[in-house]
Motif scaffolding. Structure first.
Motif, PDB file in Angstrom:
ATOM      1  N   ARG A 166      70.531  -8.085 -34.189  1.00  0.00           N
ATOM      2  CA  ARG A 166      70.506  -7.289 -32.956  1.00  0.00           C
ATOM      3  C   ARG A 166      71.929  -6.831 -32.685  1.00  0.00           C
ATOM      4  NH1 ARG A 166      67.479  -7.630 -27.435  1.00  0.00           N
ATOM      5  NH2 ARG A 166      68.831  -6.306 -26.171  1.00  0.00           N
TER       6      ARG A 166
ATOM      7  N   PRO B 177      65.280  -2.840 -24.934  1.00  0.00           N
ATOM      8  CA  PRO B 177      64.455  -2.870 -26.150  1.00  0.00           C
ATOM      9  C   PRO B 177      64.368  -4.272 -26.729  1.00  0.00           C
ATOM     10  CG  PRO B 177      66.583  -1.885 -26.602  1.00  0.00           C
ATOM     11  CD  PRO B 177      66.511  -2.046 -25.123  1.00  0.00           C
ATOM     12  N   GLN B 178      63.200  -4.604 -27.210  1.00  0.00           N
ATOM     13  CA  GLN B 178      62.956  -5.912 -27.810  1.00  0.00           C
ATOM     14  C   GLN B 178      62.487  -5.722 -29.252  1.00  0.00           C
ATOM     15  OE1 GLN B 178      63.671  -8.680 -25.928  1.00  0.00           O
ATOM     16  NE2 GLN B 178      64.272  -7.238 -24.327  1.00  0.00           N
ATOM     17  N   LEU B 179      62.751  -6.720 -30.059  1.00  0.00           N
ATOM     18  CA  LEU B 179      62.276  -6.676 -31.437  1.00  0.00           C
ATOM     19  C   LEU B 179      60.745  -6.622 -31.430  1.00  0.00           C
ATOM     20  CD1 LEU B 179      63.267  -6.860 -34.424  1.00  0.00           C
ATOM     21  CD2 LEU B 179      62.825  -9.324 -34.271  1.00  0.00           C
ATOM     22  N   PRO B 180      60.143  -5.682 -32.169  1.00  0.00           N
ATOM     23  CA  PRO B 180      58.677  -5.604 -32.191  1.00  0.00           C
ATOM     24  C   PRO B 180      58.050  -6.950 -32.526  1.00  0.00           C
ATOM     25  CG  PRO B 180      59.623  -3.691 -33.275  1.00  0.00           C
ATOM     26  CD  PRO B 180      60.768  -4.617 -32.973  1.00  0.00           C
TER      27      PRO B 180
ATOM     28  N   HIS C 148      67.463   1.916 -23.119  1.00  0.00           N
ATOM     29  CA  HIS C 148      68.078   1.004 -24.064  1.00  0.00           C
ATOM     30  C   HIS C 148      69.501   0.719 -23.593  1.00  0.00           C
ATOM     31  CE1 HIS C 148      65.136   2.568 -27.326  1.00  0.00           C
ATOM     32  NE2 HIS C 148      64.626   1.594 -26.586  1.00  0.00           N
TER      33      HIS C 148
ATOM     34  N   MET D 163      63.047   7.226 -27.083  1.00  0.00           N
ATOM     35  CA  MET D 163      63.289   5.950 -26.399  1.00  0.00           C
ATOM     36  C   MET D 163      63.544   6.209 -24.910  1.00  0.00           C
ATOM     37  SD  MET D 163      63.043   3.941 -28.935  1.00  0.00           S
ATOM     38  CE  MET D 163      63.566   2.452 -28.130  1.00  0.00           C
TER      39      MET D 163
ATOM     40  N   VAL E 137      65.547  -0.901 -38.187  1.00  0.00           N
ATOM     41  CA  VAL E 137      64.115  -1.162 -38.043  1.00  0.00           C
ATOM     42  C   VAL E 137      63.595  -0.855 -36.633  1.00  0.00           C
ATOM     43  CG1 VAL E 137      64.056  -2.884 -39.880  1.00  0.00           C
ATOM     44  CG2 VAL E 137      64.495  -3.623 -37.527  1.00  0.00           C
ATOM     45  N   HIS E 138      64.498  -0.765 -35.645  1.00  0.00           N
ATOM     46  CA  HIS E 138      64.056  -0.489 -34.279  1.00  0.00           C
ATOM     47  C   HIS E 138      65.292  -0.232 -33.424  1.00  0.00           C
ATOM     48  CE1 HIS E 138      61.311  -0.429 -30.918  1.00  0.00           C
ATOM     49  NE2 HIS E 138      61.957  -1.392 -30.289  1.00  0.00           N
ATOM     50  N   GLY E 139      65.095   0.461 -32.284  1.00  0.00           N
ATOM     51  CA  GLY E 139      66.177   0.619 -31.324  1.00  0.00           C
ATOM     52  C   GLY E 139      66.555   2.062 -31.108  1.00  0.00           C
TER      53      GLY E 139
END
Length: 365
Positions: free
Chosen positions: A287, A266-269, A4, A1, A314-316
């Protein structure tokens, strides 16, 4: 990453919270400037400490250019005061402004070099205007070209230089008269990313070596993130948010700051975001913004131990801003049990995380 960011609200500096001190090189008090019906500046107040790098960021038309022109005396405010090293310059005549302007160095987006003059002559120009002897001018130019890594280009002309080299010459020229304040007006906007990084690193080195106060005007959050100590966000002629860079980036309060940060937080895909609904589903998507101790702790492991049920990342990720760990995590939690979801959120908030339920998805993501 790469970048963030996160939130710890208790360390934020509210607008105008820092009182002026004896080490302030710049102090603006309720600065106002109108052009017809447009308020270019609408009560701007801020201070810049000696040796500090302050970044002022905003969109086009926010008031940045008018602000910098008031700082160097090229624009007169309608009301308010502009103090440079303790002296109010806002009502001084042109003759009185001349010596004070020598205390302010300026670097520009498009370099503003004299194409018919050599690099060393360009650097020495402020000293020529002061009436300094030629030998002194050239000695100072040589010293500064060494500082910016361009000693071998002293006899070259601007046309033979790259964009990054031209900006280094511009920086050397801005330092010629030993200013107390360096103003940078979108100084990296015309440069490619690699060259931008090298110029920002040079400015940071100059700040550290010389203790020089720098005020950066920019529309790029990455510039602020790279070298600024504090950031002030300007919108429609007003400072809407300010504070240490990492805390403002971590927990942006205003809508404009959140928008400006959209490209580097970072944004949600998109594939997951397109499936979100506000109706209950198999999974709730959270989030989670964390910073400081909350970002250092094994937050998700502790959550798994403390709260029965399942969840998954799921992301981040976690990054560092101004040596502070910050992060944004997108976590899927079983969404069919409202009590379980509430327990997860309560646990995270107790750990100083900021939590937002973005929505639900009908199937696992």
């Amino acid at each position: 990453m790469n970048q963030h960011f996160a939130s710890v609200t208790e360390i934020m500096h509210p607008i105008g919270s820092r009182s002026a001190g004896p080490d302030d090189v710049v102090r603006l008090i309720e600065l106002k400037r109108r052009f017809g019906a447009t308020a270019a500046l609408d009560g701007v107040s801020l201070s810049v400490r000696q040796g500090e790098i302050l970044g002022i960021i905003g969109r086009s038309g926010a008031g940045k250019s008018t602000l910098i022109r008031c700082l160097n005396g090229l624009e007169r405010p309608d009301s308010g005061q502009v103090f440079i090293e303790g002296r109010d310059i806002s009502r001084l005549g042109e003759r009185e402004l001349q010596p004070l302007r020598r205390r302010i160095g300026m670097i520009f987006q498009h370099f503003n070099l004299l194409s018919a003059k050599t690099v060393e002559v360009n650097v020495a120009l402020p000293l020529k205007i002061e009436g300094r002897p030629r030998a002194e001018r050239l000695a100072r130019a040589a010293e500064l070209l060494e500082l910016v890594g361009l000693s071998e280009k002293a006899k070259a002309y601007p046309a033979s230089l790259s964009g990054g080299q031209k900006q280094r010459v511009g920086i050397a020229r801005a330092l010629a008269a030993r200013p107390a304040l360096l103003l940078s007006d979108e100084a990296t906007s015309a440069l490619d990313p690699e060259t931008t990084r090298s110029i920002l690193a040079l400015l940071r080195d100059i700040n550290r070596q010389l203790g020089l106060t720098i005020l950066l005007i920019t529309h790029e959050m990455e510039v602020i993130r790279s070298i600024a100590d504090r950031v002030a966000v300007i919108d429609a002629g007003r400072i809407v948010e300010q504070g240490p860079v990492w805390s403002v980036f971590a927990d942006p309060k205003s809508a404009i700051t959140q928008s400006l940060l959209g490209g580097i937080r970072p944004q949600l895909p998109a594939e997951i975001a397109s499936r979100l609904t506000q109706n209950a589903g198999v999974e709730a998507i959270l989030r989670i913004d964390v910073a400081g101790e909350a970002a250092r702790s094994p937050l998700l492991s502790d959550l798994a131990s403390a709260v029965p049920g399942w969840f998954r990342l799921v992301h981040g990720g976690i990054d560092h801003v101004q040596q502070q760990p910050v992060g944004t995590l997108f976590v899927a939690v079983a969404g069919s049990n409202e009590d379980h979801l509430a327990e997860v959120i309560a646990f995270l908030k107790a750990r100083n995380a900021r939590v937002e339920v973005l929505g639900h998805v009908a199937n696992s993501v």
